[in-house]
Motif scaffolding. Structure first.
Motif, PDB file in Angstrom:
ATOM      1  N   ARG A 195       0.856  -1.194   0.000  1.00 45.26           N
ATOM      2  CA  ARG A 195       0.000   0.000   0.000  1.00 45.26           C
ATOM      3  C   ARG A 195       0.884   1.232   0.000  1.00 45.26           C
ATOM      4  O   ARG A 195       1.625   1.491   0.956  1.00 45.26           O
ATOM      5  N   HIS A 196       0.796   1.990  -1.086  1.00 42.89           N
ATOM      6  CA  HIS A 196       1.717   3.116  -1.268  1.00 42.89           C
ATOM      7  C   HIS A 196       1.143   4.044  -2.330  1.00 42.89           C
ATOM      8  O   HIS A 196       0.516   3.592  -3.296  1.00 42.89           O
ATOM      9  N   ASP A 197       1.349   5.330  -2.168  1.00 39.57           N
ATOM     10  CA  ASP A 197       0.938   6.331  -3.150  1.00 39.57           C
ATOM     11  C   ASP A 197       2.164   6.712  -3.974  1.00 39.57           C
ATOM     12  O   ASP A 197       3.183   7.139  -3.413  1.00 39.57           O
ATOM     13  N   ILE A 198       2.070   6.590  -5.291  1.00 36.58           N
ATOM     14  CA  ILE A 198       3.261   6.796  -6.114  1.00 36.58           C
ATOM     15  C   ILE A 198       3.697   8.254  -6.200  1.00 36.58           C
ATOM     16  O   ILE A 198       4.755   8.541  -6.780  1.00 36.58           O
ATOM     17  N   ILE A 199       2.922   9.186  -5.622  1.00 37.78           N
ATOM     18  CA  ILE A 199       3.443  10.554  -5.578  1.00 37.78           C
ATOM     19  C   ILE A 199       4.583  10.657  -4.572  1.00 37.78           C
ATOM     20  O   ILE A 199       5.302  11.659  -4.544  1.00 37.78           O
ATOM     21  N   GLU A 200       4.752   9.597  -3.751  1.00 36.10           N
ATOM     22  CA  GLU A 200       5.929   9.479  -2.885  1.00 36.10           C
ATOM     23  C   GLU A 200       6.925   8.532  -3.549  1.00 36.10           C
ATOM     24  O   GLU A 200       6.535   7.523  -4.129  1.00 36.10           O
ATOM     25  N   PRO A 201       8.221   8.825  -3.466  1.00 35.11           N
ATOM     26  CA  PRO A 201       9.224   7.969  -4.114  1.00 35.11           C
ATOM     27  C   PRO A 201       9.207   6.547  -3.561  1.00 35.11           C
ATOM     28  O   PRO A 201       8.811   6.314  -2.421  1.00 35.11           O
ATOM     29  N   LEU A 225      -0.438   2.113 -14.054  1.00 35.29           N
ATOM     30  CA  LEU A 225      -1.881   2.235 -14.224  1.00 35.29           C
ATOM     31  C   LEU A 225      -2.493   3.029 -13.072  1.00 35.29           C
ATOM     32  O   LEU A 225      -3.697   2.970 -12.839  1.00 35.29           O
ATOM     33  N   ALA A 226      -1.661   3.772 -12.367  1.00 38.81           N
ATOM     34  CA  ALA A 226      -2.104   4.429 -11.128  1.00 38.81           C
ATOM     35  C   ALA A 226      -2.719   5.790 -11.416  1.00 38.81           C
ATOM     36  O   ALA A 226      -2.002   6.776 -11.556  1.00 38.81           O
ATOM     37  N   CYS A 227      -4.037   5.833 -11.515  1.00 43.59           N
ATOM     38  CA  CYS A 227      -4.770   7.095 -11.594  1.00 43.59           C
ATOM     39  C   CYS A 227      -6.252   6.791 -11.711  1.00 43.59           C
ATOM     40  O   CYS A 227      -6.633   5.900 -12.489  1.00 43.59           O
ATOM     41  N   PRO A 228      -7.117   7.465 -10.945  1.00 38.70           N
ATOM     42  CA  PRO A 228      -8.548   7.292 -11.175  1.00 38.70           C
ATOM     43  C   PRO A 228      -8.882   7.625 -12.619  1.00 38.70           C
ATOM     44  O   PRO A 228      -8.354   8.589 -13.181  1.00 38.70           O
ATOM     45  N   ALA A 229      -9.784   6.844 -13.221  1.00 39.29           N
ATOM     46  CA  ALA A 229     -10.055   7.018 -14.653  1.00 39.29           C
ATOM     47  C   ALA A 229     -11.454   7.519 -14.963  1.00 39.29           C
ATOM     48  O   ALA A 229     -11.723   7.884 -16.104  1.00 39.29           O
ATOM     49  N   SER A 230     -12.346   7.536 -13.984  1.00 41.29           N
ATOM     50  CA  SER A 230     -13.699   8.005 -14.262  1.00 41.29           C
ATOM     51  C   SER A 230     -13.847   9.445 -13.772  1.00 41.29           C
ATOM     52  O   SER A 230     -13.277   9.812 -12.733  1.00 41.29           O
ATOM     53  N   PRO A 231     -14.599  10.277 -14.498  1.00 39.59           N
ATOM     54  CA  PRO A 231     -14.712  11.701 -14.126  1.00 39.59           C
ATOM     55  C   PRO A 231     -15.100  11.959 -12.678  1.00 39.59           C
ATOM     56  O   PRO A 231     -14.474  12.810 -12.030  1.00 39.59           O
ATOM     57  N   PRO A 232     -16.094  11.266 -12.093  1.00 41.63           N
ATOM     58  CA  PRO A 232     -16.415  11.568 -10.689  1.00 41.63           C
ATOM     59  C   PRO A 232     -15.248  11.334  -9.748  1.00 41.63           C
ATOM     60  O   PRO A 232     -15.078  12.069  -8.763  1.00 41.63           O
ATOM     61  N   HIS A 233     -14.438  10.336 -10.038  1.00 39.88           N
ATOM     62  CA  HIS A 233     -13.328  10.024  -9.143  1.00 39.88           C
ATOM     63  C   HIS A 233     -12.136  10.942  -9.364  1.00 39.88           C
ATOM     64  O   HIS A 233     -11.542  11.435  -8.399  1.00 39.88           O
ATOM     65  N   TYR A 234     -11.752  11.203 -10.622  1.00 39.64           N
ATOM     66  CA  TYR A 234     -10.571  12.056 -10.796  1.00 39.64           C
ATOM     67  C   TYR A 234     -10.890  13.529 -10.557  1.00 39.64           C
ATOM     68  O   TYR A 234      -9.998  14.311 -10.235  1.00 39.64           O
ATOM     69  N   GLN A 235     -12.166  13.917 -10.649  1.00 45.27           N
ATOM     70  CA  GLN A 235     -12.536  15.301 -10.359  1.00 45.27           C
ATOM     71  C   GLN A 235     -12.735  15.554  -8.867  1.00 45.27           C
ATOM     72  O   GLN A 235     -12.793  16.704  -8.436  1.00 45.27           O
ATOM     73  N   PRO A 242      -8.809  17.000  -7.894  1.00 41.70           N
ATOM     74  CA  PRO A 242      -8.076  17.248  -9.140  1.00 41.70           C
ATOM     75  C   PRO A 242      -6.586  17.509  -8.938  1.00 41.70           C
ATOM     76  O   PRO A 242      -5.778  17.145  -9.797  1.00 41.70           O
ATOM     77  N   VAL A 243      -6.223  18.105  -7.819  1.00 42.25           N
ATOM     78  CA  VAL A 243      -4.802  18.362  -7.573  1.00 42.25           C
ATOM     79  C   VAL A 243      -4.056  17.049  -7.398  1.00 42.25           C
ATOM     80  O   VAL A 243      -2.971  16.844  -7.958  1.00 42.25           O
ATOM     81  N   HIS A 244      -4.650  16.127  -6.638  1.00 42.13           N
ATOM     82  CA  HIS A 244      -3.992  14.832  -6.462  1.00 42.13           C
ATOM     83  C   HIS A 244      -3.966  14.047  -7.774  1.00 42.13           C
ATOM     84  O   HIS A 244      -2.996  13.330  -8.050  1.00 42.13           O
ATOM     85  N   THR A 245      -5.003  14.182  -8.586  1.00 46.08           N
ATOM     86  CA  THR A 245      -4.999  13.529  -9.898  1.00 46.08           C
ATOM     87  C   THR A 245      -3.825  14.019 -10.729  1.00 46.08           C
ATOM     88  O   THR A 245      -3.112  13.224 -11.357  1.00 46.08           O
ATOM     89  N   MET A 246      -3.612  15.315 -10.734  1.00 44.47           N
ATOM     90  CA  MET A 246      -2.493  15.875 -11.498  1.00 44.47           C
ATOM     91  C   MET A 246      -1.152  15.404 -10.921  1.00 44.47           C
ATOM     92  O   MET A 246      -0.228  15.056 -11.650  1.00 44.47           O
ATOM     93  N   LYS A 247      -1.063  15.381  -9.583  1.00 46.70           N
ATOM     94  CA  LYS A 247       0.169  14.899  -8.956  1.00 46.70           C
ATOM     95  C   LYS A 247       0.439  13.440  -9.324  1.00 46.70           C
ATOM     96  O   LYS A 247       1.586  13.053  -9.584  1.00 46.70           O
ATOM     97  N   THR A 248      -0.601  12.626  -9.325  1.00 45.75           N
ATOM     98  CA  THR A 248      -0.434  11.216  -9.667  1.00 45.75           C
ATOM     99  C   THR A 248       0.115  11.071 -11.078  1.00 45.75           C
ATOM    100  O   THR A 248       1.035  10.278 -11.329  1.00 45.75           O
ATOM    101  N   ASN A 249      -0.438  11.841 -12.004  1.00 45.76           N
ATOM    102  CA  ASN A 249      -0.014  11.746 -13.395  1.00 45.76           C
ATOM    103  C   ASN A 249       1.392  12.279 -13.636  1.00 45.76           C
ATOM    104  O   ASN A 249       2.132  11.731 -14.443  1.00 45.76           O
TER     105      ASN A 249
END
Length: 356
Positions: A90-96, A107-117, A120-127
Motif C-alpha cells: 500500500r503506497h501512493d506513487i506521488i511518494e518515491p 496504471l495508477a490514476c482514477p479514470a472516471s470523471p467523478p473520481h478524478y474530479q 483534481p490536484v492529487h490527480t495531477m500529482k499522480t499523473n
C-alpha cells in the motif's frame, strides 16, 4: 517471508526497499527460470490493474502490486493473494519508492470523471509526480516501463476516428483537464526520459473499457447503465444520447497491453488500444435494458462540460505493429459484465461496502 497486505508510508519506505531487495536477491539466486521477471504494477488493485496482475502471474512472473486504494479494492486481489509470487504494497506513487524490478506498468490514476474530479490536484500529482517517480525507478534499474495513457488526450476531437498522430482538442482549463492534461504531461515525461536517459518506454492510449471488477460507483457509462438497470432505476443519459463511444472488453485490452510491452520491435510512440466498433450512448442504454430485462426508463440530463461528442480509435498501428485487434463482441462482453454486477449487488450491505 510474506509481503501480502503490507502497508507502508514514506517513513517506512527505506525498510521496504531493503526488505524487498533481500527477498528478490534470494529468489534470483535460487531460481533457474531466467525468463521470470520481477514486475511492478502501480494501480494493481484497480479494475484494469487486477486483470493485468492476474495475467502476469499466470505467465509465471513475480508481481508487486502497488496501490493507495483511492479507487482500487482489496476484493480485486483476493484470488491473487494465495500466490507465492504475488506481493501487495500500500503506497501512493506521488511518494518515491525504490524496488528492484525488471518491468513497470503505470496504471495508477482514477479514470472516471467523478473520481478524478473529486481531488483534481492529487490527480495531477499522480499523473506527473507519480510518473516521474516511476520513470526514475525504471532508469535506476534499467527496467522497461509501460504507461497507461488515455483517449482523453484527444479531447473533444475534430478528427474522426482518432489516429495517434492527432494532437487533440483539449480544454486545459476545464473540469476534466486534471486528467486530460495530466495524461498528456505524463506522455511528455515518458518521451523525454526515453530521449534523454534511454529508458525503454511503452505508451498505450486506452479507449473506453468495461468488464468485471469495475466499481458499482465507477461513474462511467457502462457501469452506470448496468447498475441502474439492475436496480430498476431510471437510466441517466447525458445529452440526447447521440454522442458515440467505442467499448473494448477488458480481456481484449490486456492482450493489447501484453503485445505492446513484449513487441519484438521496440515501439516508443503511443499506440491506440480500443474497439473501433462505434455505438451511440442511447443505443447502449437500450441494449442494456433489453439484456437485463429491466423496466428502467431512459431520462435525459444536461451534457457535462467538455464531454466528447465522438470517440472511436484508429487502430491501424495496433493491427500492423502488434497484430492486435479486439475479438470480443459488445453483447458477449456485456453479458459477463452484467453477471458480475448482479453478484456485486446481491452481496450483503456490509460486504458490498467493504468491497467498494
Amino acid at each position: 517471508m510474506d509481503l501480502h497486505n503490507l502497508q507502508i508510508d514514506a517513513r517506512f519506505s527505506l525498510i521496504l526497499e531493503v526488505f524487498v531487495a533481500t527477498i528478490f536477491k534470494s529468489s534470483n539466486e535460487n531460481s533457474n527460470q531466467k525468463s521470470v521477471r520481477r514486475i511492478l504494477v502501480a494501480g494493481g488493485a484497480g479494475f484494469l490493474g487486477s486483470h493485468l496482475c492476474e495475467r502476469l502471474l499466470n505467465e509465471g512472473h513475480s508481481v508487486i502490486c502497488v496501490d493507495n486504494f483511492s479507487t482500487g479494492r482489496m476484493e480485486n486481489l483476493h484470488q491473487l493473494l494465495s500466490s507465492d509470487t504475488f506481493s501487495f504494497v500500500r503506497h501512493d506513487i506521488i511518494e518515491p519508492l525504490d524496488l528492484p524490478v525488471d518491468e513497470i506498468y503505470n496504471l495508477a490514476c482514477p479514470a472516471s470523471p467523478p473520481h478524478y474530479q473529486a481531488d483534481p490536484v492529487h490527480t495531477m500529482k499522480t499523473n506527473v509526480i507519480g510518473s516521474l517517480n516511476l520513470l526514475e525507478l525504471a532508469s535506476r534499474y534499467q527496467a522497461r516501463i509501460f504507461q497507461a495513457s488515455t483517449s482523453e488526450v484527444y479531447g473533444d476531437p475534430h478528427v474522426h476516428p482518432q489516429p495517434e498522430s492527432y494532437w487533440g482538442n483539449v480544454n486545459s482549463f476545464g473540469p476534466r483537464s486534471c486528467y486530460d492534461e495530466g495524461k498528456r504531461s505524463a506522455e511528455t515525461l515518458f518521451y523525454d526520459f526515453h530521449k534523454q536517459h534511454g529508458v525503454d518506454i511503452r505508451i498505450v492510449r486506452i479507449f473506453n473499457t468495461y468488464g468485471p471488477r469495475m466499481r458499482p460507483d465507477d461513474g462511467r457509462v457502462v457501469s452506470n447503465f448496468i447498475v441502474q438497470a439492475l436496480k430498476g432505476e431510471d437510466i441517466t443519459v447525458y445529452g440526447d444520447g447521440s454522442q458515440t463511444r467505442s467499448f473494448c472488453y477488458v480481456d481484449d485490452l490486456i492482450e493489447g497491453f501484453h503485445r505492446l510491452m513484449y513487441c519484438p520491435q521496440a515501439i516508443h510512440t503511443p499506440v491506440n488500444i480500443g474497439n473501433p466498433g462505434e455505438f451511440t450512448v442511447g443505443a447502449l442504454a437500450e441494449q442494456i435494458i433489453d439484456m437485463t430485462g429491466s423496466r428502467s426508463k431512459i431520462v435525459h440530463h444536461s451534457l457535462p462540460v467538455d464531454d466528447p461528442r465522438q470517440r472511436r480509435p484508429d487502430i491501424t498501428a495496433a493491427k500492423q505493429e502488434l497484430g492486435w485487434e479486439p475479438t470480443i463482441a459488445l453483447a458477449d462482453g456485456l453479458k459477463s459484465t452484467i453477471a458480475y454486477f448482479e453478484g456485486q449487488l446481491t452481496k450483503p450491505t456490509g460486504k458490498l461496502a467493504e468491497a467498494a
